[in-house]
Design an enzyme around this catalytic site. Structure first.
Site, PDB file in Angstrom:
ATOM      1  CD  GLN A 297      -3.494  -4.521   6.928  1.00  0.00           C
ATOM      2  OE1 GLN A 297      -3.592  -3.508   6.236  1.00  0.00           O
ATOM      3  NE2 GLN A 297      -3.946  -5.701   6.521  1.00  0.00           N
TER       4      GLN A 297
ATOM      5  CG  ASP B 134      -9.605   0.426   5.721  1.00  0.00           C
ATOM      6  OD1 ASP B 134      -9.534  -0.077   4.588  1.00  0.00           O
ATOM      7  OD2 ASP B 134      -8.764   0.245   6.616  1.00  0.00           O
TER       8      ASP B 134
ATOM      9  CE  LYS C 228      -3.711  -2.268   2.538  1.00  0.00           C
ATOM     10  NZ  LYS C 228      -4.224  -2.655   3.860  1.00  0.00           N
TER      11      LYS C 228
HETATM   12  N1  GUN Z   1      -7.218  -6.513   6.631  1.00  0.00           N
HETATM   13  C1  GUN Z   1      -7.706  -7.229   5.598  1.00  0.00           C
HETATM   14  N2  GUN Z   1      -8.315  -6.416   4.698  1.00  0.00           N
HETATM   15  C2  GUN Z   1      -8.211  -5.169   5.185  1.00  0.00           C
HETATM   16  C3  GUN Z   1      -8.651  -3.904   4.704  1.00  0.00           C
HETATM   17  O1  GUN Z   1      -9.271  -3.757   3.645  1.00  0.00           O
HETATM   18  N3  GUN Z   1      -8.337  -2.839   5.498  1.00  0.00           N
HETATM   19  C4  GUN Z   1      -7.670  -2.976   6.679  1.00  0.00           C
HETATM   20  N4  GUN Z   1      -7.441  -1.881   7.396  1.00  0.00           N
HETATM   21  N5  GUN Z   1      -7.259  -4.139   7.153  1.00  0.00           N
HETATM   22  C5  GUN Z   1      -7.529  -5.224   6.403  1.00  0.00           C
END
Ligand code: GUN
Length: 299
Positions: free
Chosen positions: A99, A122, A55
């Site tokens: 995350q 998110d 990312k």
């Molecule tokens: N863990 C798995 N998928 C995601 C996501 O889309 N965002 C976040 N913050 N954590 C994740």
């Protein structure tokens, strides 16, 4: 195998990143600031580390700034809340990503709901979940969770008009299943969610025009689960032992791709399907957050 059936997430994601890069450039020119994403990772889960590093790399590639906040797995909930508060109040930060999953001693909901909803890249904050669920005009004020948004954008490539389609979503998570259902309802699909307690899942998936598989069970969906001509979106990213190379692993989806390929009209591969789209959507949400915050400041 004909390529026409394969929904190429890498290509669609590259297009979306290119569009987002243009928005980043415009933003910089107009406001003399750089859209900035803060990434919070707690602990050293190797898969999460890979996601977070990817990312950050992709965000930088399209001209955004990224602040990485890597914390020890033993960090207290209080310390994490302090960091979120600091990021909420930092004018330079436009988007915040924590995350998931977080270690079990931390209440994930408390952390997510501490994020300022206008920086919630998110779309997981309860306010944004509520706005997504209500839909309509409120969609312009919310952030759509990145994985369902990526699935939706890929689906639209195969089926531009989703009205009246029967979509069956396998999995009811807050990250994928539930927000995916909201998005498809908003598009006037008939939506069914099936999950671990559903009886005769395959009888239900077999009726679907669209199947979105998001359960985290390798190769669960077989040919006899799928109606001829259905479009299949595979959200699963499962690492399994390599069938032909002892000691090696490989990534597979929740769908048995080789088995279903002859019956589907289109399908996303794993890897190279939903994964790259999720990241591209995160970047889109972050730039959109920056633009919205700027509009709030100037109006
Ligand atoms: N863990 C798995 N998928 C995601 C996501 O889309 N965002 C976040 N913050 N954590 C994740």
């Amino acid at each position: 195998m004909s390529d026409a059936k394969i929904i190429d997430g890498k290509v669609i994601a590259a297009d979306l990143r290119a569009e987002t890069a243009v928005k980043v450039e415009d933003f910089k020119n107009k406001f003399n600031k750089t859209p900035t994403l803060a990434v919070v990772l707690v602990g050293e889960d190797p898969a999460s580390q890979v996601y977070v590093n990817t990312k950050s790399k992709m965000a930088k590639e399209i001209g955004m700034d990224v602040g990485d906040h890597f914390l020890d797995a033993t960090v207290s909930e209080e310390k994490l809340l302090e960091l979120i508060d600091k990021l909420n109040n930092d004018q330079k930060v436009n988007g915040i990503l924590v995350q998931l999953p977080l270690p079990s001693h931390i209440d994930s909901r408390a952390i997510i709901d501490a994020i300022d909803p206008v920086k919630d890249a998110d779309g997981f904050h309860a306010i944004n979940v509520g706005r997504n669920s209500i839909g309509g005009d409120l969609l312009s004020k919310t952030f759509t969770p990145c994985t369902p948004l990526g699935c939706y954008l890929m689906l639209k490539k195969s089926i531009p008009d989703l009205k009246g389609m029967h979509a069956v979503i396998i999995g009811r998570s807050n990250i994928v299943g539930k927000p995916m259902a909201q998005l498809l309802l908003e598009e006037s699909c008939t939506v069914t969610i099936v999950h671990s307690k559903t009886r005769n899942i395959e009888e239900i998936t077999k009726q679907a025009d669209i199947v979105v598989a998001a359960v985290g069970r390798p190769l669960m969906v077989k040919k006899d689960w799928i109606k001829e001509g259905a479009v299949v979106i595979d959200v699963g990213i499962n690492r399994v032992d390599h069938p032909d190379k002892p000691g090696k692993t490989k990534l597979v989806g929740d769908v048995d791709y080789d088995d279903v390929f002859s019956v589907v009209s289109a399908i996303t591969p794993v890897p190279g399907g939903v994964g790259p789209m999720t990241i591209a959507c995160l970047l889109k949400n972050t730039v959109d957050a920056a633009i919205r915050q700027q509009v709030e400041i100037t109006t």
